[in-house]
Design a protein around this motif. Structure first.
Motif, mmCIF file in Angstrom:
data_model
loop_
_atom_site.group_PDB
_atom_site.id
_atom_site.type_symbol
_atom_site.label_atom_id
_atom_site.label_comp_id
_atom_site.label_asym_id
_atom_site.label_seq_id
_atom_site.Cartn_x
_atom_site.Cartn_y
_atom_site.Cartn_z
ATOM 1 N N ALA A 45 10.485 -34.074 4.883
ATOM 2 C CA ALA A 45 10.369 -32.784 5.556
ATOM 3 C C ALA A 45 8.985 -32.533 6.149
ATOM 4 C CB ALA A 45 10.708 -31.666 4.570
ATOM 5 N N GLY A 46 7.980 -33.314 5.726
ATOM 6 C CA GLY A 46 6.623 -33.090 6.204
ATOM 7 C C GLY A 46 5.884 -32.003 5.462
ATOM 8 N N ALA A 47 6.270 -31.738 4.200
ATOM 9 C CA ALA A 47 5.610 -30.704 3.403
ATOM 10 C C ALA A 47 4.258 -31.197 2.904
ATOM 11 C CB ALA A 47 6.487 -30.318 2.210
ATOM 12 N N VAL A 48 3.299 -30.271 2.778
ATOM 13 C CA VAL A 48 1.985 -30.618 2.231
ATOM 14 C C VAL A 48 1.944 -30.430 0.725
ATOM 15 C CG1 VAL A 48 0.823 -30.050 4.393
ATOM 16 C CG2 VAL A 48 1.005 -28.304 2.593
ATOM 17 N N GLY A 49 2.970 -29.790 0.174
ATOM 18 C CA GLY A 49 3.052 -29.604 -1.268
ATOM 19 C C GLY A 49 4.452 -29.182 -1.655
ATOM 20 N N GLY A 50 4.774 -29.354 -2.937
ATOM 21 C CA GLY A 50 6.097 -28.932 -3.367
ATOM 22 C C GLY A 50 6.315 -29.148 -4.847
ATOM 23 N N ILE A 51 7.390 -28.530 -5.345
ATOM 24 C CA ILE A 51 7.828 -28.717 -6.720
ATOM 25 C C ILE A 51 9.350 -28.858 -6.737
ATOM 26 C CG2 ILE A 51 5.930 -27.460 -7.839
ATOM 27 C CD1 ILE A 51 7.889 -25.076 -8.105
ATOM 28 N N ASN A 52 9.867 -29.309 -7.884
ATOM 29 C CA ASN A 52 11.304 -29.348 -8.071
ATOM 30 C C ASN A 52 11.852 -27.936 -8.182
ATOM 31 O OD1 ASN A 52 9.923 -29.459 -10.836
ATOM 32 N ND2 ASN A 52 12.021 -28.920 -11.387
ATOM 33 N N GLY A 53 13.175 -27.815 -8.058
ATOM 34 C CA GLY A 53 13.757 -26.489 -7.999
ATOM 35 C C GLY A 53 14.740 -26.127 -9.091
ATOM 36 N N ASP A 54 15.959 -25.838 -8.679
ATOM 37 C CA ASP A 54 16.966 -25.238 -9.540
ATOM 38 C C ASP A 54 17.515 -26.230 -10.573
ATOM 39 O OD1 ASP A 54 18.776 -23.364 -10.467
ATOM 40 O OD2 ASP A 54 19.932 -23.227 -8.607
ATOM 41 N N PHE A 55 18.065 -25.690 -11.664
ATOM 42 C CA PHE A 55 18.863 -26.488 -12.598
ATOM 43 C C PHE A 55 20.091 -27.002 -11.854
ATOM 44 C CE2 PHE A 55 16.395 -23.559 -15.161
ATOM 45 C CZ PHE A 55 15.936 -24.367 -16.186
ATOM 46 N N PHE A 56 20.722 -28.066 -12.399
ATOM 47 C CA PHE A 56 21.814 -28.660 -11.628
ATOM 48 C C PHE A 56 22.832 -29.355 -12.531
ATOM 49 C CE2 PHE A 56 18.402 -31.747 -11.977
ATOM 50 C CZ PHE A 56 19.022 -32.963 -12.155
ATOM 51 N N ASN A 57 23.950 -29.721 -11.932
ATOM 52 C CA ASN A 57 25.051 -30.417 -12.603
ATOM 53 C C ASN A 57 24.628 -31.861 -12.851
ATOM 54 O OD1 ASN A 57 28.330 -31.519 -11.470
ATOM 55 N ND2 ASN A 57 27.623 -31.229 -13.554
ATOM 56 N N ILE A 58 23.923 -32.055 -13.971
ATOM 57 C CA ILE A 58 23.268 -33.337 -14.224
ATOM 58 C C ILE A 58 24.182 -34.327 -14.947
ATOM 59 C CG2 ILE A 58 22.252 -32.533 -16.406
ATOM 60 C CD1 ILE A 58 19.758 -34.202 -15.706
ATOM 61 N N PHE A 61 14.587 -18.403 3.374
ATOM 62 C CA PHE A 61 14.577 -19.457 2.361
ATOM 63 C C PHE A 61 14.868 -18.836 1.008
ATOM 64 C CE2 PHE A 61 11.329 -20.388 -0.951
ATOM 65 C CZ PHE A 61 11.978 -21.442 -1.574
ATOM 66 N N ALA A 62 15.681 -19.517 0.192
ATOM 67 C CA ALA A 62 15.966 -19.027 -1.154
ATOM 68 C C ALA A 62 16.385 -20.178 -2.042
ATOM 69 C CB ALA A 62 17.064 -17.958 -1.126
ATOM 70 N N ILE A 63 16.045 -20.049 -3.328
ATOM 71 C CA ILE A 63 16.411 -21.053 -4.321
ATOM 72 C C ILE A 63 16.680 -20.345 -5.639
ATOM 73 C CG2 ILE A 63 14.043 -21.496 -5.105
ATOM 74 C CD1 ILE A 63 14.785 -24.492 -5.207
ATOM 75 N N GLY A 64 17.609 -20.870 -6.428
ATOM 76 C CA GLY A 64 17.987 -20.230 -7.678
ATOM 77 C C GLY A 64 16.972 -20.434 -8.785
ATOM 78 N N GLY A 65 16.851 -19.422 -9.648
ATOM 79 C CA GLY A 65 15.964 -19.459 -10.813
ATOM 80 C C GLY A 65 16.009 -18.109 -11.503
ATOM 81 N N PHE A 66 15.885 -18.075 -12.858
ATOM 82 C CA PHE A 66 15.987 -16.769 -13.510
ATOM 83 C C PHE A 66 14.605 -16.136 -13.687
ATOM 84 C CE2 PHE A 66 15.999 -19.601 -17.294
ATOM 85 C CZ PHE A 66 15.014 -19.020 -18.077
#
Length: 402
Positions: A90-103, A288-293
């Protein structure tokens, strides 16, 4: 090195404010390093209830017109990739992991895990998926009042906020209007009908008919049906959910239980209209939106945050009236496993400057990366628990326009 005193405290019984207490722990923040204009990176350490923890903090200034945030994802909802790879793509200069998932799907033999996230997601203004029922989520227990529909995001006004995204949609056929209960999600409510688009990817849709609204491990439904809608007409039907890519412009409808019985009333060639949208609880569209409590609201933690179980954690927060975004991930691995409780995580985010914050997926998923604008690849800054990056479904990326 900048040293900040932190008052580790307990919640007032039945309340939402921090109890008064003398400082017991010290959060040590190393001096700021600039990643790009408007984006800074810091490391920190502290001694918490379960031992010493180490972490990494990215701060993005949304007041700068060149800085923005967006969802990192592998190009499909039901897919996984390393955070560094998604950031590079994506060309991001920084980032972290996101939502919980069906692992995993150990409770449903023969059913593949989809890798799809628990909560809603919006990327660059495009709605990708909605939330699974609360009882179908993966991750630690949520505090009272939280739901899988909770998100952190940035509005079209470039201001960050906590919000709640609810699926609103319907399908209309033969003069009847039926509610849509799912959009590109790995679990549908009992009796529901869900829509799957090209954004879902190629993963099997069978998992959507397993479990119940309150029990993720309950058996899969034996009453299922699927039909494909192309150019507003039914083009194919099947008794069980399938897999494989969905053509752009087509919609696959999956029904379970009562929803399956409704879909069986339709035949190839019947006219069907499908409408779906994600409705925020607060005014204004989210870009932009991402899940998290939530673990912080207006500077205070919600009642009921866990203060006993420590783990490696990831969090995202907001400050400066939504103009400052904080991304935080702890170190994992054998030398850094002590971690933080959820209550301690809330305090760390508050001391970092956040007024609002959410807990994201942790453990082996916790990853924070940075990339200098001229570098080809992002650098993993923390120590992932498994010794290397875990493939995850999404994350939060920071972007700087040059």
């Amino acid at each position: 090195m900048l040293t900040v005193l932190v008052a580790w405290t307990s919640l007032v019984a039945g309340g939402t404010a921090w109890a008064d207490a003398a400082p017991r722990h010290i959060l040590r923040l190393k001096s700021l390093a600039r990643v790009a204009p408007g984006v800074t990176y810091q490391q920190f350490s502290l001694t918490a209830s379960h031992g010493r923890a180490y972490g990494h903090l990215l701060t993005a200034d949304l007041g700068s017109p060149s800085v923005s945030l967006d969802l990192l994802y592998p190009g499909a909802v039901a897919a996984r990739s390393a955070v560094s790879r998604m950031a590079d793509r994506a060309g991001a200069v920084g980032g972290i992991n996101g939502d919980f998932f069906n692992i995993t799907e150990t409770q449903h033999p023969g059913v593949d895990a989809t890798g799809a996230p628990v909560g809603p997601s919006i990327a660059n203004g495009r709605r990708l998926g909605a939330a699974v029922p609360d009882g179908q989520r993966f991750g630690p227990s949520m505090p009272p009042g939280a739901t899988t529909r909770d998100v952190i995001g940035v509005g079209t006004d470039r201001t960050g906020r906590l919000d709640r995204l609810t699926l609103a949609g319907s399908l209309t056929a033969k003069g009847r209007r039926l509610p849509l209960r799912g959009l590109n999600q790995y679990a549908l409510p009992v009796g529901g009908i869900g829509a799957y688009t090209s954004a879902w990817g190629t993963a099997s849709r069978l998992r959507a008919t397993c479990g119940t609204d309150t029990d993720r491990g309950a058996p899969c439904s034996t009453d299922t049906y699927e039909l494909t809608v192309k150019r507003d007409r039914v083009s194919a039907v099947a008794q069980a959910p399938g897999r494989g890519a969905i053509a752009s412009g087509s919609v696959v409808l999956v029904g379970r239980d009562a929803g399956a019985r409704e879909l069986r009333k339709l035949r190839v060639g019947d006219a069907v209209s499908v409408e779906e949208r994600l409705t925020p609880a607060r005014p204004g569209a989210l870009r932009f939106a991402i899940g998290g409590f939530p673990v912080l609201r207006d500077g205070s933690p919600p009642a009921g945050l866990d203060d006993a179980v420590a783990a490696v954690r990831t969090a995202a927060g907001l400050g400066g009236q939504g103009r400052r975004f904080y991304l935080m991930a702890l170190d994992g691995g054998p030398d850094y496993r002590s971690g933080l409780t959820v209550a301690e995580l809330a305090d760390v985010m508050r001391q970092a400057g956040a007024d609002d914050a959410v807990n994201l997926d942790g453990g082996g998923s916790s990853t924070l990366v940075t990339r200098a604008p001229d570098d080809a690849h992002a650098l993993v800054r923390n120590h992932p628990s498994g010794g290397s990056e875990r493939a995850v479904p999404n994350g939060i990326g920071i972007f700087v326009r040059t």
